[in-house]
Design an enzyme around this catalytic site. Structure first.
Site, PDB file in Angstrom:
ATOM      1  N   ASP A   1       0.846  -1.201   0.000  1.00 39.57           N
ATOM      2  CA  ASP A   1       0.000   0.000   0.000  1.00 39.57           C
ATOM      3  C   ASP A   1       0.883   1.253   0.000  1.00 39.57           C
ATOM      4  O   ASP A   1       0.391   2.379  -0.123  1.00 39.57           O
ATOM      5  CB  ASP A   1      -1.021  -0.008   1.149  1.00 39.57           C
ATOM      6  CG  ASP A   1      -0.389  -0.035   2.525  1.00 39.57           C
ATOM      7  OD1 ASP A   1       0.857  -0.038   2.634  1.00 39.57           O
ATOM      8  OD2 ASP A   1      -1.154  -0.050   3.523  1.00 39.57           O
ATOM      9  N   SER A   2       2.210   1.041   0.044  1.00 41.70           N
ATOM     10  CA  SER A   2       3.147   2.148  -0.170  1.00 41.70           C
ATOM     11  C   SER A   2       3.041   2.675  -1.592  1.00 41.70           C
ATOM     12  O   SER A   2       3.647   3.701  -1.924  1.00 41.70           O
ATOM     13  CB  SER A   2       4.587   1.711   0.134  1.00 41.70           C
ATOM     14  OG  SER A   2       4.909   0.526  -0.567  1.00 41.70           O
TER      15      SER A   2
ATOM     16  N   ASP B   1      -1.052  -6.355  -0.602  1.00 43.15           N
ATOM     17  CA  ASP B   1      -1.134  -5.690   0.704  1.00 43.15           C
ATOM     18  C   ASP B   1      -2.562  -5.210   0.934  1.00 43.15           C
ATOM     19  O   ASP B   1      -3.081  -4.378   0.170  1.00 43.15           O
ATOM     20  CB  ASP B   1      -0.176  -4.486   0.677  1.00 43.15           C
ATOM     21  CG  ASP B   1       0.271  -4.062   2.057  1.00 43.15           C
ATOM     22  OD1 ASP B   1      -0.073  -4.745   3.033  1.00 43.15           O
ATOM     23  OD2 ASP B   1       0.979  -3.046   2.135  1.00 43.15           O
TER      24      ASP B   1
ATOM     25  N   LYS C   1      -1.185  -9.648   2.753  1.00 43.16           N
ATOM     26  CA  LYS C   1      -0.544  -9.167   3.992  1.00 43.16           C
ATOM     27  C   LYS C   1      -1.494  -8.214   4.702  1.00 43.16           C
ATOM     28  O   LYS C   1      -2.172  -7.416   4.048  1.00 43.16           O
ATOM     29  CB  LYS C   1       0.767  -8.442   3.660  1.00 43.16           C
ATOM     30  CG  LYS C   1       1.401  -7.764   4.874  1.00 43.16           C
ATOM     31  CD  LYS C   1       2.776  -7.239   4.566  1.00 43.16           C
ATOM     32  CE  LYS C   1       2.815  -5.833   4.024  1.00 43.16           C
ATOM     33  NZ  LYS C   1       2.201  -4.799   4.876  1.00 43.16           N
TER      34      LYS C   1
ATOM     35  N   GLU D   1      -1.719  -5.720   8.469  1.00 46.79           N
ATOM     36  CA  GLU D   1      -0.939  -5.148   9.566  1.00 46.79           C
ATOM     37  C   GLU D   1      -1.586  -5.458  10.911  1.00 46.79           C
ATOM     38  O   GLU D   1      -2.810  -5.389  11.049  1.00 46.79           O
ATOM     39  CB  GLU D   1      -0.823  -3.625   9.392  1.00 46.79           C
ATOM     40  CG  GLU D   1      -0.075  -3.226   8.131  1.00 46.79           C
ATOM     41  CD  GLU D   1       0.146  -1.716   8.019  1.00 46.79           C
ATOM     42  OE1 GLU D   1      -0.201  -0.971   8.963  1.00 46.79           O
ATOM     43  OE2 GLU D   1       0.660  -1.294   6.970  1.00 46.79           O
TER      44      GLU D   1
ATOM     45  N   GLU E   1       8.879  -4.716  10.846  1.00 49.57           N
ATOM     46  CA  GLU E   1       9.313  -3.422  10.306  1.00 49.57           C
ATOM     47  C   GLU E   1       9.903  -2.540  11.409  1.00 49.57           C
ATOM     48  O   GLU E   1       9.285  -2.355  12.463  1.00 49.57           O
ATOM     49  CB  GLU E   1       8.118  -2.696   9.636  1.00 49.57           C
ATOM     50  CG  GLU E   1       8.520  -1.337   9.058  1.00 49.57           C
ATOM     51  CD  GLU E   1       7.512  -0.730   8.089  1.00 49.57           C
ATOM     52  OE1 GLU E   1       6.529  -1.405   7.728  1.00 49.57           O
ATOM     53  OE2 GLU E   1       7.731   0.432   7.699  1.00 49.57           O
TER      54      GLU E   1
HETATM   55  O1  KIV Z   1       3.274  -1.080   1.675  1.00 51.76           O
HETATM   56  C1  KIV Z   1       4.439  -1.438   1.896  1.00 51.76           C
HETATM   57  O2  KIV Z   1       5.349  -1.297   1.080  1.00 51.76           O
HETATM   58  C2  KIV Z   1       4.689  -2.042   3.190  1.00 51.76           C
HETATM   59  C3  KIV Z   1       6.097  -2.031   3.651  1.00 51.76           C
HETATM   60  C4  KIV Z   1       6.437  -0.684   4.181  1.00 51.76           C
HETATM   61  C5  KIV Z   1       6.326  -3.054   4.665  1.00 51.76           C
HETATM   62  O3  KIV Z   1       3.794  -2.459   3.846  1.00 51.76           O
END
Ligand code: KIV
Length: 286
Positions: free
Chosen positions: A60-61, A99, A128, A130, A197
Site C-alpha cells: 500500500d506504499s 497488501d 498481507k 498489519e 518493520e
Molecule cells: O506497503 C508497503 O510497502 C509495506 C512495507 C512498508 C512493509 O507495507
C-alpha cells in the site's frame, strides 16, 4: 550443482521455477535469505522478476511511491487490486503478496475474507495485513478460507497516528515482549509468514526465533529470513518531499536522475529541431 538432487537450490531457482510457500519454508530451513522488494506496476515487476528477486510485495506504499499521497491510508481496494493485477501479469517466478489496504480487513472476518479473495483472483499468492494479536481472528478467517497470509508487526504505517509517527519499535523489553506475543498469536492464528518493520536487530532475532514460519524484515536487522525494501528507495525514485528515505535503506541506482537527464536531452533536441531527424520520418508515397 545437480539440481535434480536439490530441487530448491539457487541454481534451480535461477531456472525460473515459480517460488511457492514451500520454497520459502525450505529457504528458511537452509538459512538461505529471500530477496524481497515492492513493485506496483507491470514494467517494474518485470524488471524485479528478471533480476531474480524471490518475493514481490504490491504494497500500500503505492500511495507514497506512485500515487503521490502522504499516507498509505489513502488507497483502497480498487487501487490495490488494479496494481496487484499489473504486477501478477508481469511476474512469472517471484512469490507475489498483495497488501490489504486500510479498512479492508479491520471491520469483520467476512470483509477480510471477501477482500483477501479479490487479491487471489488478481493472481496474488498471498495477502498481507498489519497488526498482531488484534488481527489474529481475521488471519484465522482468511487462512480457513484457504489463503496464505503474511502478518506485519513493528512499525505499521496504517496505524501511524497511534504509534506517534514513523518510530523505531521494539526498543524496550516491554515493547519486545508485546511484539513477541503478537508474532506468536499470528503464527497460532495460521499466518504462514510474518514481516517485521523498523526495530533493532536483537528484537528481529528474538522474534524470528520465536516462531517456525519464515520471518522477513524491513529495517529489522540481518537475523531474519529475508530482506524487504521499497523499490523506489532502492532505485532513487522516491520523492523525499513525500517520504524521507529511512537510514536502513541502501540506494543502488539513481533512476530519477537518469530519467530527468534523458528528458532534458529530448527537450533540447525538440527545441533545436534535431528531433525528429529525417531517418525517423515516415516515408510518403514514392
Ligand atoms: O506497503 C508497503 O510497502 C509495506 C512495507 C512498508 C512493509 O507495507
Amino acid at each position: 550443482m545437480n539440481t535434480k538432487q536439490n530441487p530448491d537450490s539457487h541454481a534451480e531457482r535461477r531456472d525460473n521455477r515459480k517460488v511457492t510457500l514451500r520454497t520459502l519454508r525450505r529457504m528458511r530451513g537452509r538459512g538461505e535469505k529471500a530477496v524481497f522488494i515492492t513493485a506496483y506496476d507491470y514494467p517494474m515487476a518485470r524488471f524485479a522478476d528478471a533480476a531474480g528477486v524471490d518475493m514481490v510485495l504490491v504494497g500500500d506504499s503505492v500511495a507514497n511511491t506512485t500515487l503521490g499521497y502522504r499516507s498509505t491510508t489513502c488507497v483502497d481496494m480498487e487501487d490495490m487490486v488494479r496494481h496487484s493485477g499489473a504486477v501478477t501479469r508481469a511476474v512469472e517466478r517471484a512469490f507475489v503478496i498483495g497488501d490489504m489496504p486500510f479498512m479492508s480487513y479491520q471491520q469483520s472476518d467476512e470483509a477480510a475474507v471477501a477482500n483477501a479473495g479479490r487479491f487471489v483472483v488478481a493472481g496474488c499468492d498471498a495477502v498481507k495485513c498489519e497488526g498482531g494479536r488484534r488481527v489474529a481472528p481475521r488471519v484465522r478467517a482468511m487462512v480457513d478460507a484457504g489463503m496464505v497470509v503474511m502478518g506485519h508487526i513493528g512499525l505499521t504505517p496504517q496505524s501511524l497516528a497511534q504509534l506517534g509517527g514513523y518510530r523505531v519499535q521494539g526498543r524496550t523489553d516491554d515493547q519486545v515482549g508485546s511484539l513477541r506475543e503478537d508474532i506468536v498469536a499470528l503464527e497460532e492464528a495460521g499466518a504462514q509468514m510474518v514481516l517485521l518493520e523498523a526495530m533493532p536487530p536483537e528484537a528481529g532475532r528474538l522474534l524470528r526465533d520465536s516462531v517456525d514460519v519464515p520471518v522477513y524484515g524491513i529495517g529489522a536487522g540481518p537475523h531474519v529470513d529475508g530482506q524487504l525494501l521499497i523499490l523506489h528507495d532502492v532505485i532513487g525514485m522516491q520523492d523525499p518531499a513525500i517520504l524521507r528515505r529511512p537510514s536502513f535503506v541502501k540506494r543502488y541506482a539513481d533512476v530519477g536522475a537518469v530519467v530527468v537527464e534523458a528528458l532534458r536531452q529530448y527537450g533540447a533536441d525538440v527545441r533545436s529541431g534535431a528531433f525528429p531527424a529525417e531517418e525517423r520520418w515516415y516515408k510518403g508515397r514514392e
